[in-house]
Design an enzyme around this catalytic site. Structure first.
Site: not given
Length: 373
Positions: A54, A77, A209
């Site tokens: 955000e 949050c 790899r």
């Protein structure tokens, strides 16, 4: 209008995916800000400890965020962690509407972010593309709600269920495309786990790899009850900065433990279960240390134990159109899992993908998804 909302949310989900393998123990999050029907800012959470999605989107939008709509795949949050609360920044920017695909199951958030936004007069909608959002963050959801890592069992086998020939040759059963997908999985998880049998027979490096040396190496974990891992094993690779954890039981001698530590390993001594390392205690310990996902690439013994204990959340099975045969050729499982067909573990929510000439079968054990350990 619903189609437009879905388009913008799908863009947020696509952005979130760019953080795969880099945000643990945080979730994958993408954010898109729209004003007057056009995208004015977007971003994604790139790495744990760095700004959330955000914040990147708001910075990109600048003054255009005011009166706009934010699309984000997870509830913003509202608590202070390594970074400030996103809800405060959203409110200060003057965003008018927020579409969140899914509530954050983290007890520190869990609806509190939505409530704070609504109390500030922002219109909030939750549930758009919720299923895709939950699948994207299946690792985070499992870890944050149970404390256990999300466990993926990876299998590479012939059409008759063999993982090597009777002489032990296993390179390569599957195609280059399958092997590349396997390395992509290593890049996305926190840890890779094998048994001592695999170390002694194959001496794997257990690194990632990918083309142009991209990707990170996961923490390498070896189940080794008696501390038999050779100090010259390839897992002690000086070119990789990934940790090596050798998990032993009290049966391992102090001398062997000391040698493994000198070789560069962390030695974890855990209690036994049926004479072997207690898998559940191991997962609980790893989860408490912030390891949110474990990829099992073991042999028949480890695979059998993991399945019998019910610790596997997801299976990724690469099947090559080859027949190996032979009673002595090792199979995917080398122990009895069930005695009655009605008790057979069955994959749900399956998908099948073609990779060159191979098939990748992915599926979940529903009773394990939410951590019934």
């Amino acid at each position: 209008m619903n189609e437009k909302h879905s388009t913008f949310m799908n863009r947020a989900l696509a952005l979130a995916q760019q953080g795969k393998g880099r945000t643990s123990p945080n979730p994958l999050v993408g954010a898109v800000i729209v004003n007057a029907g056009k995208i004015v800012g977007e971003g994604y959470h790139q790495k744990a400890g760095e700004p959330h999605a955000e914040i990147y989107a708001l910075k990109a939008a600048g003054e255009h965020a005011k009166g706009g709509t934010l699309y984000v795949n997870l509830e913003p949050c509202c608590h202070i962690g390594r970074t400030p609360p996103c809800t405060d920044a959203i409110i200060q920017a003057g965003v008018k509407q927020v579409y969140a695909a899914h509530l954050d199951p983290n007890p520190k958030v869990a609806g509190k972010g939505v409530k704070q936004l609504e109390e500030a007069g922002i219109e909030v909608h939750v549930g758009l593309c919720a299923e895709a959002a939950e699948k994207l963050n299946e690792i985070f959801f499992k870890h944050v709600t149970t404390g256990y890592p999300f466990v993926i069992l990876k299998i590479a086998m012939s059409l008759d269920g063999k993982i090597a020939t009777s002489t032990g040759e296993s390179q390569w059963i599957t195609s280059p495309a399958s092997r590349q997908r396997g390395h992509e999985m290593r890049d996305e998880v926190d840890a890779i786990l094998v048994g001592i049998g695999t170390v002694l027979s194959d001496n794997p490096v257990l690194t990632t790899r990918l083309p142009n040396k991209q990707g990170k190496d996961p923490t390498r974990i070896v189940l080794d009850s008696h501390g038999r891992t050779p100090t010259a094993a390839k897992i002690f690779n000086p070119e990789s900065d990934a940790n090596v954890i050798i998990v032993v039981t009290p049966q391992a001698s102090a001398g062997k433990i000391a040698l493994l530590k000198i070789a560069g390993a962390e030695v974890m001594v855990l209690p036994t279960r049926d004479g072997q390392v207690c898998f559940k205690t191991l997962l609980e310990t790893l989860g408490s240390r912030g390891i949110t996902s474990v990829l099992i690439e073991g042999g028949g013994k480890v695979n059998t134990t993991a399945l019998m204990l019910g610790i596997v959340d997801k299976v990724m099975c690469f099947v090559a159109p080859k027949f190996i045969g032979g009673k002595e050729a090792p199979g995917v499982f080398n122990g009895e899992i069930i005695t009655q067909l009605t008790d057979a573990p069955e994959l749900k929510r399956k998908t099948i993908t073609e990779l060159d000439c191979d098939l990748l079968i992915e599926g979940y054990f529903d009773n394990h998804v939410h951590g019934n350990h």
